[in-house]
Design a protein around this motif. Structure first.
Motif, mmCIF file in Angstrom:
data_model
loop_
_atom_site.group_PDB
_atom_site.id
_atom_site.type_symbol
_atom_site.label_atom_id
_atom_site.label_comp_id
_atom_site.label_asym_id
_atom_site.label_seq_id
_atom_site.Cartn_x
_atom_site.Cartn_y
_atom_site.Cartn_z
ATOM 1 N N ASN A 175 -62.305 74.432 31.662
ATOM 2 C CA ASN A 175 -62.479 73.505 30.426
ATOM 3 C C ASN A 175 -62.996 74.066 29.127
ATOM 4 O O ASN A 175 -63.783 74.962 29.346
ATOM 5 C CB ASN A 175 -63.200 72.150 30.639
ATOM 6 N N ILE A 176 -62.332 74.149 28.018
ATOM 7 C CA ILE A 176 -62.953 74.529 26.779
ATOM 8 C C ILE A 176 -62.980 73.246 25.689
ATOM 9 O O ILE A 176 -62.258 72.517 25.884
ATOM 10 C CB ILE A 176 -62.053 75.728 25.982
ATOM 11 N N GLY A 177 -64.032 73.691 24.816
ATOM 12 C CA GLY A 177 -64.184 72.315 23.765
ATOM 13 C C GLY A 177 -63.587 72.348 22.644
ATOM 14 O O GLY A 177 -62.897 71.355 22.282
ATOM 15 N N GLY A 178 -63.520 73.652 21.856
ATOM 16 C CA GLY A 178 -63.174 73.798 20.788
ATOM 17 C C GLY A 178 -63.080 75.013 20.276
ATOM 18 O O GLY A 178 -63.069 75.813 20.988
ATOM 19 N N PRO A 179 -62.921 75.209 18.926
ATOM 20 C CA PRO A 179 -62.633 76.652 18.080
ATOM 21 C C PRO A 179 -63.774 77.691 18.655
ATOM 22 O O PRO A 179 -63.451 78.910 18.966
ATOM 23 C CB PRO A 179 -62.498 76.310 16.751
ATOM 24 N N GLN A 180 -65.031 77.181 18.903
ATOM 25 C CA GLN A 180 -65.825 78.373 19.260
ATOM 26 C C GLN A 180 -65.695 78.817 20.698
ATOM 27 O O GLN A 180 -65.705 79.993 21.044
ATOM 28 C CB GLN A 180 -67.365 77.674 19.215
ATOM 29 N N ASP A 181 -65.210 77.919 21.588
ATOM 30 C CA ASP A 181 -64.945 78.181 22.973
ATOM 31 C C ASP A 181 -63.838 79.081 22.993
ATOM 32 O O ASP A 181 -63.490 79.747 23.999
ATOM 33 C CB ASP A 181 -64.765 76.927 23.709
ATOM 34 N N VAL A 182 -62.885 78.477 22.215
ATOM 35 C CA VAL A 182 -61.474 79.406 22.139
ATOM 36 C C VAL A 182 -61.661 80.843 21.719
ATOM 37 O O VAL A 182 -61.276 81.720 22.367
ATOM 38 C CB VAL A 182 -60.490 78.659 21.099
ATOM 39 N N ALA A 183 -62.519 80.815 20.872
ATOM 40 C CA ALA A 183 -62.856 82.504 20.325
ATOM 41 C C ALA A 183 -63.584 83.092 21.389
ATOM 42 O O ALA A 183 -63.407 84.370 21.594
ATOM 43 C CB ALA A 183 -63.767 82.225 19.237
ATOM 44 N N ASP A 184 -64.381 82.412 22.061
ATOM 45 C CA ASP A 184 -65.256 83.109 23.081
ATOM 46 C C ASP A 184 -64.402 83.385 24.295
ATOM 47 O O ASP A 184 -64.481 84.576 24.864
ATOM 48 C CB ASP A 184 -66.337 82.207 23.599
ATOM 49 N N TRP A 185 -63.406 82.515 24.876
ATOM 50 C CA TRP A 185 -62.633 82.758 25.856
ATOM 51 C C TRP A 185 -61.475 83.430 25.694
ATOM 52 O O TRP A 185 -60.517 83.355 26.688
ATOM 53 C CB TRP A 185 -62.653 81.527 26.716
ATOM 54 N N LYS A 186 -60.966 83.719 24.356
ATOM 55 C CA LYS A 186 -59.537 83.904 24.235
ATOM 56 C C LYS A 186 -58.977 84.983 25.141
ATOM 57 O O LYS A 186 -57.846 84.822 25.559
ATOM 58 C CB LYS A 186 -59.576 84.730 22.581
ATOM 59 N N GLU A 187 -59.844 85.917 25.675
ATOM 60 C CA GLU A 187 -59.220 87.121 26.573
ATOM 61 C C GLU A 187 -58.696 86.350 27.883
ATOM 62 O O GLU A 187 -58.055 87.019 28.632
ATOM 63 C CB GLU A 187 -60.494 87.898 26.850
ATOM 64 N N LYS A 188 -59.202 85.218 28.149
ATOM 65 C CA LYS A 188 -58.909 84.317 29.492
ATOM 66 C C LYS A 188 -57.874 83.469 29.426
ATOM 67 O O LYS A 188 -57.875 82.799 30.316
ATOM 68 C CB LYS A 188 -60.451 84.181 29.936
ATOM 69 N N LEU A 189 -57.343 83.093 28.225
ATOM 70 C CA LEU A 189 -56.640 81.905 28.312
ATOM 71 C C LEU A 189 -55.414 82.261 27.994
ATOM 72 O O LEU A 189 -54.708 83.215 27.215
ATOM 73 C CB LEU A 189 -57.247 80.948 26.829
ATOM 74 N N THR A 190 -54.332 81.443 28.924
ATOM 75 C CA THR A 190 -52.911 81.712 28.845
ATOM 76 C C THR A 190 -52.298 80.745 27.451
ATOM 77 O O THR A 190 -52.785 79.322 27.109
ATOM 78 C CB THR A 190 -52.327 81.085 30.026
ATOM 79 N N ASP A 191 -51.155 80.992 27.153
ATOM 80 C CA ASP A 191 -50.560 80.275 26.084
ATOM 81 C C ASP A 191 -49.572 79.304 26.666
ATOM 82 O O ASP A 191 -48.877 79.521 27.660
ATOM 83 C CB ASP A 191 -49.544 81.254 25.309
ATOM 84 N N LEU A 192 -49.836 77.947 26.433
ATOM 85 C CA LEU A 192 -49.332 76.818 27.219
ATOM 86 C C LEU A 192 -48.386 76.001 26.438
ATOM 87 O O LEU A 192 -48.014 74.896 26.471
ATOM 88 C CB LEU A 192 -50.443 75.920 27.365
ATOM 89 N N SER A 193 -48.073 76.784 25.094
ATOM 90 C CA SER A 193 -47.023 76.107 24.137
ATOM 91 C C SER A 193 -45.956 75.818 24.828
ATOM 92 O O SER A 193 -45.036 75.181 24.261
ATOM 93 C CB SER A 193 -46.932 76.807 22.872
ATOM 94 N N ASP A 194 -45.266 76.279 25.907
ATOM 95 C CA ASP A 194 -43.921 76.167 26.402
ATOM 96 C C ASP A 194 -44.103 75.075 27.511
ATOM 97 O O ASP A 194 -42.981 74.559 28.306
ATOM 98 C CB ASP A 194 -43.286 77.289 27.240
#
Lengths: 286, 433
Positions: free
Chosen positions: B99-118
């Motif tokens: 789970n991630i909360g918002g922009p700060q988490d996204v910035a922190d975890w960016k390296e580990k997150l998959t693009d889910l737009s599809d």
């Protein structure tokens, strides 16, 4: 160091490995991290002493440190006075002294977190109710101001630790040579004099031990602090351990928190060692 | 540390211990070998409230898809989750979904997150719910649900005091209602009108402050995250509401906590209004089911001088998929998320078992039963909402700075000007780093 046998190391190995894995290695790693910009996810770059210089400019940390020092001084005095009094009480010839020992020791067997919540209820609810009945305004709104929070912590800590310290004093009091006390009685010493010139010097080693335990425990207090006041109101009853935890896990500046922890470790170690050194000098050899 | 010679004995004992440790680890390896054809998806999530229902739904999914095995770990309580997640990653045992909360988490975890737009779920997400987790067209998280907060009030007490909740539209009418309730305290059996939990920095520092800061930042979490300063344009309105709550609150408000506020005072009908969200449904229902189902309502917190007010509605948390996992696991994770939020069985569970307010299109919302969730859903349908921007605050600013200053203010240790000034300064200091 004498050469030890093979079996000696064999039996010691599991303990040594466990200790180094959970204490020594993390500690050394921690010291290393405190010089980097570690954020809990990636180690980051090497920043030298920057974290350490920032700590001394950190007002909140300094406030927490000052609060901790005040708390420790008051707690150490309270716990030792109460502990020694209880020990004198149960080693004198009162009935049911065995039962009393158990009763006084009991609070130690309950975890700090639970105690914090129980006392929180006592301070907030029970105090308020009693205050209403006897019309004492000062019993209202406990833990909602800095001073009541402070005394709340002191009362909780004293109540919890006094029984444990009592046990240490009992051991020394019971180990006192009877002849000395008898001799003093024959020489006509009063109770006060006897306590001052015979009992007190003889239980000095117990002071060294209990001071060390109470000091280091008071400095490192975390769980009671968390459950009783949570640092509130406005972080004014926050002690160092809690402040460090907050820095790491709510502000996410791990390396900085680690630097604080290293400084904290040095402070506690210094205080404890100095205290032991001075107390040791006061002890009398039998 | 004393130096000692490494002797044969020490070496031997090391081997023995290593052997024992290896033997302990052996069990797990064998177990996982039998599941080799299966894909294992580790979920590490924060929401304790729906843990059991979630596990049941996952079991259903595993029955339908025998080649997928899903393990759930739940660690509750806001800040503990972040710490636990970091330690999970640090230990090398990385979860596939977290789970991630918002922009700060996204910035922190960016390296580990998959693009889910599809994913189908991302396509079905309601307008605006993906703002906080979208970076350059990449959607890095999927919303759990929607939540909202406001003034939760006791309908019976309002009726007995002769107040029509619909008549409360601005600060003046709210103040009048509060005074009416206060004058009838005795006959209604109230301790006070409000219960302001000053001890809970998130209630004052995150939620209450958000109500007055969201209009300033166009209700947009990303604008908030990018802002170098904060003006407190509606600072006076903020003070008015806080004072009103505090003046008519059960005292001492500074040490009042969530459980006293919701369980003790509100659920036992000893206060008439509390500032809380639809998540209190469970707490109230645990004490008085009837009250929770039919005795409460929710109204917006009026922002004096701002006309388009409404209930603050937002997404509390997002699901992120770990991009460091291998292809198969990532695909299985996406499929599960799609099934949960877009299949018929999944949708039914989301509304009826989880009691969520869905953040996606295509749901049968007549199934939302509790009155608070209903009020929030209706408000978001009608577009009468205030955004959630507190996920875009600087780290620790809301609770550590604003919440703590408000505690000072409540105990008369600081003036309102000082609260605002220190908050402004802390924001700028944090952003200039």
């Amino acid at each position: 160091m004498r050469a030890k046998s093979f079996s000696y190391w064999l039996f010691l190995a599991p303990v040594l490995i466990a200790l180094s894995l959970v204490v020594v290695v993390p500690m050394l790693l921690g010291v290393y991290y405190s010089f980097t910009s570690w954020n809990g996810i990636v180690t980051g770059s090497f920043v030298g002493l920057e974290n350490y210089t920032n700590v001394f400019k950190d007002e909140r940390f300094m406030d927490a440190l000052w609060f901790t020092v005040k708390f420790s001084v008051v707690s150490v005095i309270m716990i030792n006075v109460i502990g020694l009094s209880l020990a004198l009480l149960v080693t004198s010839h009162v009935k049911s002294s065995k039962l009393l020992r158990t009763v006084f020791f009991m609070p130690n067997l309950i975890g700090g977190l639970i105690l914090g919540f129980i006392w929180q209820f006592i301070f907030i609810k029970v105090f308020a109710s009693i205050g209403e009945i006897i019309g004492m305004e000062s019993l209202q709104g406990w833990l909602s101001t800095t001073s009541t929070g402070f005394w709340g912590l002191v009362i909780l800590m004293s109540w919890q630790m006094a029984g444990y310290i009592m046990v240490i004093y009992i051991a020394y009091l019971e180990g006192m040579p009877k002849e000395l006390l008898e001799a003093s009685e024959i020489d006509g010493a009063s109770t006060v004099q006897r306590f001052r010139f015979i009992v007190f010097p003889l239980v000095a080693p117990a002071f060294t031990v209990s001071m060390f335990l109470t000091l280091s425990n008071a400095f490192k207090l975390y769980d009671q602090n968390l459950s009783l006041t949570g640092g509130g109101p406005y972080n004014s009853t926050e002690m160092v351990a809690m402040e460090i935890f907050q820095t790491a896990f709510t502000q996410n500046v791990f390396a900085y928190a680690q630097a604080k922890a290293v400084i904290f470790f040095i402070i506690v170690a210094l205080v404890a060692l100095i205290q032991v050194y001075f107390n040791k000098r006061r002890e009398v050899e039998m | 540390m004393k130096e000692f010679k490494v002797r044969k004995g020490l070496l031997a004992s090391l081997f023995v211990t290593a052997g024992i440790l290896a033997a302990c680890g052996g069990g797990e390896e064998e177990a996982s070998q039998s599941k080799e054809e299966k894909v294992t998806v580790d979920i590490f999530q924060f929401k304790v409230e729906f843990k059991d229902q979630f596990e049941d739904v996952v079991e259903l999914y595993e029955k339908e898809n025998p080649d997928v095995n899903i393990d759930i770990t739940t660690v509750g309580g806001g800040e503990d989750y972040g710490a636990a997640l970091r330690s999970r990653f640090a230990s090398g045992n990385e979860p596939a979904i977290f789970n991630i909360g918002g922009p700060q988490d996204v910035a922190d975890w960016k390296e580990k997150l998959t693009d889910l737009s599809d994913t189908k779920a991302a396509g079905a997400a309601l307008d605006g719910t993906l703002d906080g987790v979208t970076v350059e067209k990449e959607v890095l998280g999927l919303p759990y649900n929607q939540e909202g907060y406001g003034f939760v009030y006791n309908t019976r007490l309002f009726e007995e005091a002769g107040i029509d909740p619909a008549s409360i539209t601005d600060f003046a009418s709210l103040e009048k209602a509060v005074k009416t309730l206060d004058s009838k305290k005795e006959e209604l059996g109230l301790e006070a009108v409000f219960a302001l939990p000053g001890k809970e920095a998130w209630v004052t520092g995150l939620h209450l402050s958000n109500t007055f800061l969201a209009p300033e930042f166009n209700h947009n979490v990303l604008d908030t995250f990018a802002a170098d300063k904060v003006e407190f344009k509606y600072g006076d309105a903020f003070k008015k509401i806080l004072d009103l709550q505090n003046d008519y609150s059960a005292q001492p408000s500074v040490s009042l906590d969530y459980s006293q506020q919701v369980e003790e005072l509100f659920s036992l009908e000893r206060v008439a209004i509390i500032q809380q969200g639809n998540w209190v449904y469970g707490s109230i229902a645990g004490i008085d089911q009837e009250l929770a189902d039919s005795g409460v309502g929710m109204m917006p917190i009026p922002v004096d001088g701002y006309e388009e007010g409404g209930l603050p509605v937002g997404v509390p948390m997002y699901w992120g998929v770990n991009s460091a996992k291998d292809e198969k696991v990532v695909e299985a994770s996406k499929e599960f998320m799609d099934w949960l939020y877009t299949s018929d069985a999944g949708k039914k569970a989301v509304v009826e078992d989880f009691k969520f307010i869905p953040a996606y299109e295509g749901y049968d919302t007549s199934k939302i039963t509790d009155p608070m969730s209903k009020a929030i859903y209706d408000a978001s349908e009608a577009g009468e909402t205030i955004g959630w921007v507190f996920m875009g605050y600087p780290t620790g600013w809301g609770e550590g700075e604003v919440g703590a200053s408000i505690q000072k203010y409540l105990s008369d240790e600081a003036s309102w000007e000082e609260v605002i000034e220190s908050a402004k300064k802390a924001w700028e200091t944090n952003r200039s780093k």
